[in-house]
Design an enzyme around this catalytic site. Sequence first.
Site, short mmCIF file in Angstrom:
data_model
loop_
_atom_site.label_atom_id
_atom_site.label_comp_id
_atom_site.label_asym_id
_atom_site.label_seq_id
_atom_site.Cartn_x
_atom_site.Cartn_y
_atom_site.Cartn_z
N CYS A 116 0.85 -1.18 0.00
CA CYS A 116 0.00 0.00 0.00
C CYS A 116 0.89 1.23 0.00
CB CYS A 116 -0.90 0.00 1.22
SG CYS A 116 -1.80 -1.54 1.40
N ARG A 137 0.24 2.39 -8.77
CA ARG A 137 0.16 0.95 -8.56
C ARG A 137 -1.29 0.45 -8.57
NH1 ARG A 137 4.18 0.17 -3.48
NH2 ARG A 137 4.95 2.29 -3.46
N ASN A 183 1.40 -0.76 6.26
CA ASN A 183 1.61 -1.69 5.14
C ASN A 183 2.19 -2.96 5.72
OD1 ASN A 183 0.95 0.31 3.40
ND2 ASN A 183 3.01 0.67 2.63
N GLY A 184 1.80 -4.09 5.16
CA GLY A 184 2.35 -5.36 5.65
C GLY A 184 1.25 -6.22 6.23
N GLU A 193 7.01 -20.76 -20.74
CA GLU A 193 6.91 -19.43 -20.13
C GLU A 193 8.03 -18.50 -20.64
OE1 GLU A 193 4.83 -17.74 -18.75
OE2 GLU A 193 5.90 -16.15 -17.72
N GLU A 213 6.40 -11.67 -26.13
CA GLU A 213 5.55 -10.52 -25.85
C GLU A 213 6.31 -9.21 -25.67
OE1 GLU A 213 4.36 -11.96 -21.35
OE2 GLU A 213 3.05 -10.53 -22.31
N LYS A 258 -2.92 -5.35 -19.70
CA LYS A 258 -2.59 -6.06 -18.46
C LYS A 258 -3.72 -7.00 -18.04
CE LYS A 258 -0.11 -7.07 -14.89
NZ LYS A 258 0.93 -8.10 -15.18
C1 F6R Z 1 1.97 -12.77 -19.92
C2 F6R Z 1 0.77 -12.43 -19.18
C3 F6R Z 1 -0.53 -13.00 -19.62
C4 F6R Z 1 -1.42 -13.29 -18.42
C5 F6R Z 1 -2.81 -13.75 -18.88
C6 F6R Z 1 -3.69 -14.10 -17.72
O1 F6R Z 1 3.09 -12.19 -19.35
O2 F6R Z 1 0.82 -11.67 -18.25
O3 F6R Z 1 -0.34 -14.15 -20.38
O4 F6R Z 1 -0.82 -14.27 -17.64
O5 F6R Z 1 -3.42 -12.74 -19.62
O6 F6R Z 1 -3.90 -13.01 -16.87
P1 F6R Z 1 -4.41 -13.21 -15.41
O7 F6R Z 1 -3.38 -13.97 -14.64
O8 F6R Z 1 -4.60 -11.83 -14.89
O9 F6R Z 1 -5.69 -13.98 -15.49
#
Ligand code: F6R
Length: 612
Positions: free
Chosen positions: A2, A27, A100-101, A485, A492, A607
Amino acid sequence: MCGIVGYTGKKEACAVIIDGLKKLEYRGYDSAGVALQKNGRLVIAKGAGSVADLEAKLGDQFKAVTVGIGHTRWATHGRPTDENAHPHSSCNDEIALVHNGIIENYRSLRQWLIDEKGHKFHSETDTEVLAHLVEEYYAGDLLAAVRMSLAMVEGSYGLVVLSSHEPGRIICARQDSPLIIGLGEGENLVASDIPALLAHTRRTIILEDGELASITAQKVDIYNADGCLIEREVFTVTWDIEAAEKGGYDHFMLKEIMEQPAAVKETMRQRIDTTTGKVNLSELDFTAKELSSLEKIHIVACGTAYHAGLLGKAVIEKLAGIPVEVDVASEFRYRQPLLKEKQLVIVISQSGETADTLAALRLARQKGLKVLAITNVVGSSVSREADQVLYTWAGPEIAVASTKAYLTQLVALYLVALYLGETRGSIEPELAAEIVSGLKSLPGHLKTILSEESLSSLRPYCDHLAKWESAFFVGRNLDYPVALEGALKLKEISYIHAEAYPAGELKHGPLALIVRGIPVIAIATQKAVLDKTLSNIHEVNARDGAVFAITQEGFEDVARQVDSVFYLPSINDILAPVLSVVPTQLIAYYTALARGCSIDKPRNLAKSVTVE
Ligand code: F6R
């Protein structure tokens, strides 16, 4: 995880704190609040929502106030609600604090404070016990009360406290959660991260674990764990605000890679009983009967989380003896999986918002199966809809490419495998003890892997890789999901076409593509198949491919076969994937850097994938 800001001086505290919290908000937080010293009283304003919401709520009411503390929360214990937002206050409203923590023993302390001392609690948080403890011990000196309270506490904290009785004074303490003091002229500040301080000062003191500080506008006194007043060096920050947000790193991805030792430690915290050495997942409430009768587990996830699932399969099958199927979430929902009684579905999602994963979760529940979610975001859709949740405590992940969340997903899966194995009596106690001790060694090993020396040893290979448009990752057994992985990460962020193969598959087709210099990253950490992997490496060498091997210390044969080798600290083979993936993250990072790519925000990617 946080954000914290505290201020004492001559300026409008509210404005300084709100501005500081905004600098930390990158964040992505879920609630915010301030506590201000006003005319011998503490005024608290807080709630779920953004810092801007809080700012609007505060308006101009507190312009004359010059001392206060503030917080932005990333929910851990307790949902993102108004009550759970920080600051938390004591029963008499004379103490307010932000934290935080995690306070690990908060349940027993809370019970003691309620039963024996008559305190009343208003939130679900672990933090609130601290406010009541400080009230309990307060006898005219806030520093002493904080010190006595912390002596009762197990866990981690970056803690900042105000009392209505001590105008102008802020007390703070640190254990495993950062706090930085900003030294000004006639004013002083404290924050959980440097960006919040930079508008006011560049002169800082970084508190160390176990230290406490008393801060007024004129003076900063720092005490060590033994209570002795100490002198601390002043660190002058030279970064600009953008670099400061990234902790001085060039990219969030590198910052997050570097945070992995702490993220892994945090995810194991409280889940391994230090006295018995057994896994303790008290947050799950499956019955022993439910677990013993399990006949199959389905793991469902996307992308990087799916790769964690592939390792989860291997580990659960090995340690708990339960057959596991792993599906990419977008396939699972349309393949009409055979979902039956005595089966459990585990979904893995960093964000907890991935549309396909959520749909798979809903499908499983519709069919009457229980769903266990492994996720990083408290209050996310996945966490709300699953029957049970095991949180990864990676903290907010900003870079699109997942790194620290992935490592914590692996740790969560090892814990689940041990938990299942121990409850079902299917794991030998010696093996369980060995894995637990290996898990505990991970943060230290990760730090070794992330040392300056290791990082620079990777750079020449990355410069070579950066010139290619195609690369291969190979591995056998538990090394294969790591290869997948590694290839995904490289694709990417560097836009190099990368393919992962079980090493034994090379000669069934892809060997045709091996030409002089082509980069082949070989993961070779599994003793049982080491010779086989080496013979595959030999097949690549024979065609002049450029092999980079990632292996364990002690596997000296590997160095004899290849030009470039990265040695990981020696560890039980089952746990090696947690370590071996880290050089692949770094290879992706430095290769993308050499190609001048947009590392934190790769083209076409988001993301959180909330659409099908
Ligand atoms: C790759 C990456 C994506 C996510 C995927 C699932 O670096 O970040 O492949 O792993 O989109 O996302 P989450 O885990 O948020 O369901």
